[in-house]
Write a protein that holds these residues in place. Structure first.
Motif, PDB file in Angstrom:
ATOM      1  N   TYR A 170       0.831  -1.212   0.000  1.00 31.65           N
ATOM      2  CA  TYR A 170       0.000   0.000   0.000  1.00 31.65           C
ATOM      3  C   TYR A 170       0.864   1.260   0.000  1.00 31.65           C
ATOM      4  N   GLN A 171       1.877   1.297   0.850  1.00 36.26           N
ATOM      5  CA  GLN A 171       2.741   2.473   0.923  1.00 36.26           C
ATOM      6  C   GLN A 171       3.504   2.681  -0.377  1.00 36.26           C
ATOM      7  N   ARG A 172       3.973   1.602  -0.982  1.00 38.79           N
ATOM      8  CA  ARG A 172       4.699   1.726  -2.248  1.00 38.79           C
ATOM      9  C   ARG A 172       3.783   2.217  -3.368  1.00 38.79           C
ATOM     10  N   LEU A 173       2.545   1.755  -3.340  1.00 33.93           N
ATOM     11  CA  LEU A 173       1.586   2.187  -4.358  1.00 33.93           C
ATOM     12  C   LEU A 173       1.221   3.656  -4.186  1.00 33.93           C
ATOM     13  N   LEU A 174       1.142   4.125  -2.947  1.00 35.41           N
ATOM     14  CA  LEU A 174       0.868   5.545  -2.718  1.00 35.41           C
ATOM     15  C   LEU A 174       1.987   6.419  -3.281  1.00 35.41           C
ATOM     16  N   VAL A 175       3.220   5.997  -3.086  1.00 34.15           N
ATOM     17  CA  VAL A 175       4.350   6.758  -3.623  1.00 34.15           C
ATOM     18  C   VAL A 175       4.296   6.770  -5.145  1.00 34.15           C
ATOM     19  N   LEU A 176       3.984   5.629  -5.719  1.00 39.32           N
ATOM     20  CA  LEU A 176       3.854   5.548  -7.170  1.00 39.32           C
ATOM     21  C   LEU A 176       2.721   6.449  -7.660  1.00 39.32           C
ATOM     22  N   MET A 177       1.627   6.481  -6.907  1.00 43.64           N
ATOM     23  CA  MET A 177       0.495   7.325  -7.276  1.00 43.64           C
ATOM     24  C   MET A 177       0.871   8.802  -7.203  1.00 43.64           C
ATOM     25  N   ASP A 178       1.662   9.172  -6.203  1.00 48.22           N
ATOM     26  CA  ASP A 178       2.143  10.548  -6.113  1.00 48.22           C
ATOM     27  C   ASP A 178       2.960  10.922  -7.346  1.00 48.22           C
ATOM     28  N   THR A 179       3.782   9.995  -7.795  1.00 48.01           N
ATOM     29  CA  THR A 179       4.602  10.248  -8.977  1.00 48.01           C
ATOM     30  C   THR A 179       3.728  10.488 -10.202  1.00 48.01           C
ATOM     31  N   VAL A 180       2.702   9.668 -10.348  1.00 46.90           N
ATOM     32  CA  VAL A 180       1.771   9.845 -11.464  1.00 46.90           C
ATOM     33  C   VAL A 180       1.044  11.181 -11.335  1.00 46.90           C
ATOM     34  N   ALA A 181       0.588  11.507 -10.124  1.00 45.76           N
ATOM     35  CA  ALA A 181      -0.190  12.724  -9.901  1.00 45.76           C
ATOM     36  C   ALA A 181       0.600  13.985 -10.226  1.00 45.76           C
ATOM     37  N   LEU A 182       1.903  13.957 -10.000  1.00 40.52           N
ATOM     38  CA  LEU A 182       2.731  15.138 -10.229  1.00 40.52           C
ATOM     39  C   LEU A 182       3.202  15.258 -11.675  1.00 40.52           C
ATOM     40  N   ASN A 183       2.914  14.249 -12.477  1.00 40.44           N
ATOM     41  CA  ASN A 183       3.269  14.307 -13.889  1.00 40.44           C
ATOM     42  C   ASN A 183       2.288  15.224 -14.619  1.00 40.44           C
ATOM     43  N   MET A 184       2.788  16.122 -15.445  1.00 43.58           N
ATOM     44  CA  MET A 184       1.939  17.129 -16.084  1.00 43.58           C
ATOM     45  C   MET A 184       0.895  16.519 -17.014  1.00 43.58           C
ATOM     46  N   TYR A 185       1.196  15.366 -17.578  1.00 45.58           N
ATOM     47  CA  TYR A 185       0.238  14.719 -18.477  1.00 45.58           C
ATOM     48  C   TYR A 185      -0.627  13.712 -17.726  1.00 45.58           C
ATOM     49  N   HIS A 186       0.021  12.836 -16.969  1.00 45.47           N
ATOM     50  CA  HIS A 186      -0.697  11.732 -16.338  1.00 45.47           C
ATOM     51  C   HIS A 186      -1.483  12.156 -15.094  1.00 45.47           C
ATOM     52  N   GLY A 187      -1.041  13.225 -14.409  1.00 48.98           N
ATOM     53  CA  GLY A 187      -1.736  13.656 -13.204  1.00 48.98           C
ATOM     54  C   GLY A 187      -3.173  14.083 -13.454  1.00 48.98           C
ATOM     55  N   PRO A 188      -3.398  15.080 -14.327  1.00 47.96           N
ATOM     56  CA  PRO A 188      -4.777  15.486 -14.626  1.00 47.96           C
ATOM     57  C   PRO A 188      -5.616  14.349 -15.205  1.00 47.96           C
ATOM     58  N   LYS A 189      -4.965  13.485 -15.962  1.00 43.17           N
ATOM     59  CA  LYS A 189      -5.680  12.346 -16.547  1.00 43.17           C
ATOM     60  C   LYS A 189      -6.164  11.391 -15.455  1.00 43.17           C
ATOM     61  N   LEU A 190      -5.323  11.148 -14.453  1.00 41.39           N
ATOM     62  CA  LEU A 190      -5.708  10.285 -13.339  1.00 41.39           C
ATOM     63  C   LEU A 190      -6.866  10.896 -12.558  1.00 41.39           C
ATOM     64  N   THR A 191      -6.779  12.194 -12.276  1.00 37.99           N
ATOM     65  CA  THR A 191      -7.840  12.868 -11.530  1.00 37.99           C
ATOM     66  C   THR A 191      -9.166  12.803 -12.283  1.00 37.99           C
ATOM     67  N   ALA A 192      -9.123  13.072 -13.583  1.00 38.86           N
ATOM     68  CA  ALA A 192     -10.349  13.030 -14.389  1.00 38.86           C
ATOM     69  C   ALA A 192     -10.953  11.630 -14.392  1.00 38.86           C
ATOM     70  N   MET A 193     -10.100  10.614 -14.436  1.00 39.44           N
ATOM     71  CA  MET A 193     -10.589   9.238 -14.428  1.00 39.44           C
ATOM     72  C   MET A 193     -11.288   8.913 -13.108  1.00 39.44           C
ATOM     73  N   LEU A 194     -10.697   9.334 -11.990  1.00 43.12           N
ATOM     74  CA  LEU A 194     -11.283   9.046 -10.684  1.00 43.12           C
ATOM     75  C   LEU A 194     -12.588   9.812 -10.479  1.00 43.12           C
ATOM     76  N   GLU A 195     -12.697  10.979 -11.088  1.00 40.52           N
ATOM     77  CA  GLU A 195     -13.967  11.709 -11.063  1.00 40.52           C
ATOM     78  C   GLU A 195     -15.022  10.965 -11.882  1.00 40.52           C
ATOM     79  N   ASP A 196     -14.596  10.427 -13.009  1.00 39.17           N
ATOM     80  CA  ASP A 196     -15.525   9.694 -13.873  1.00 39.17           C
ATOM     81  C   ASP A 196     -16.036   8.436 -13.179  1.00 39.17           C
ATOM     82  N   TRP A 197     -15.169   7.752 -12.457  1.00 37.33           N
ATOM     83  CA  TRP A 197     -15.606   6.570 -11.708  1.00 37.33           C
ATOM     84  C   TRP A 197     -16.700   6.940 -10.717  1.00 37.33           C
TER      85      TRP A 197
END
Length: 300
Positions: free
Chosen positions: A214-241
């Protein structure tokens, strides 16, 4: 001491308390410590609800609090373990289907069949490929987007149960990162079982291993979230869910509220995406732990 021991109104209160402790471990702290949780978060939730019921003029049956307050707190703590186990039970039915964990027809012997399934599971675990959904229209990776994660999140957090977490505002705009990470960690655990045995062996959740994942996945998720392309895409996906998970809930709500408020409900649903894009879902915490998941394979 089980729930049926208590009188009806106390049973109702404790059911609500269970939902609240589920919310806490889903959005705040999924691995509570016994030595602090019983006298801490579990007791606090019960006290808050007792006060709420009293303020609502609900006459709780006398003689149960404070006499049984510690037993109530213990019940809540035990329910945190039950909640994780229930997620695993549901995930165990979804994972082999979504990841197609079956042997090909070319595998004739039992040994060949087991080995084929082990290899499939290992391939998904390598480089955290089990997190990926289909590539987007630009051919870029879709992180934390596998349909298994989506289906488990919707089934667990947005069910029709009276204790469904969709009743809380924390899950009404986007699926919280921690909620998704908990599901992903449990999926990782199930795939690891397939990698070891080649089949779904009934095993108790190893809380230590689960927390580490769980902790390793959170760190990985932070990395994705801070990416200029993948971060907004992840947020939009979680809103869509959430739009999918909340759709039935919102429709039911509109039927019982004043027609004057219907436009407001529609407006709030429309604006929820903007709130997430402004950064409400971005976590900037980086635990100092060794990362074993492969970053460069997920941020393609």
């Amino acid at each position: 001491m089980t729930l049926v021991f208590y009188p009806p109104l106390w049973m109702k209160l404790l059911d609500e308390a269970k939902a609240r402790i589920w919310l806490h471990i889903t959005t705040e702290e999924p691995f509570l410590r016994l030595e602090t949780a019983v006298n801490g978060q579990c007791s606090e939730i019960i006290i808050e609800l007792v006060v709420k019921y009293q303020e609502d003029s609900s006459e709780l049956e006398a003689g149960f609090y404070p006499q049984h307050k510690r037993s109530m707190a213990w019940m809540l703590f035990n329910d945190t373990q039950t909640f994780r186990s229930e997620i695993k039970k549901l995930a165990a039915r979804i994972v082999p289907i979504e990841y197609n964990l079956s042997a090909p027809k070319s595998a004739m012997t039992e040994r060949e069949q087991l080995e084929a399934v082990k290899q499939k599971a290992a391939a998904f675990l390598e480089g955290a490929k089990f997190l990926r959904g289909e590539c987007d229209s630009l051919g870029r990776a879709s992180n934390f987007a596998h349909s298994a994660l989506r289906n488990i999140c919707l089934a667990v957090y947005y069910s029709n149960s009276v204790k469904s977490l969709r009743q809380y505002v924390e899950l009404q705009h986007f699926v919280p990162y921690k909620a998704l990470a908990l599901v992903a960690a449990i999926v990782h655990s199930i795939l690891s079982t397939y990698e070891r045995h080649g089949f779904s062996k009934v095993e108790l959740l190893n809380v230590g291993e689960l927390e580490d994942s769980y902790q390793r996945l959170l760190v990985l998720m932070d990395t994705v979230a801070l990416n200029m392309y993948h971060g907004p895409k992840l947020t939009a996906m979680l809103e869509d869910w959430v739009q999918t998970g909340m759709s039935v809930f919102i429709c039911e709500l509109v039927h019982v509220i004043s027609p004057v408020l219907q436009d407001r409900v529609h407006c709030e649903r429309s604006n929820s995406g903007e709130a997430g894009r402004l950064g409400g879902n971005f976590r900037l915490i980086f635990p100092l732990i060794r990362i074993t998941l492969v970053y460069n394979t997920i941020l393609a």
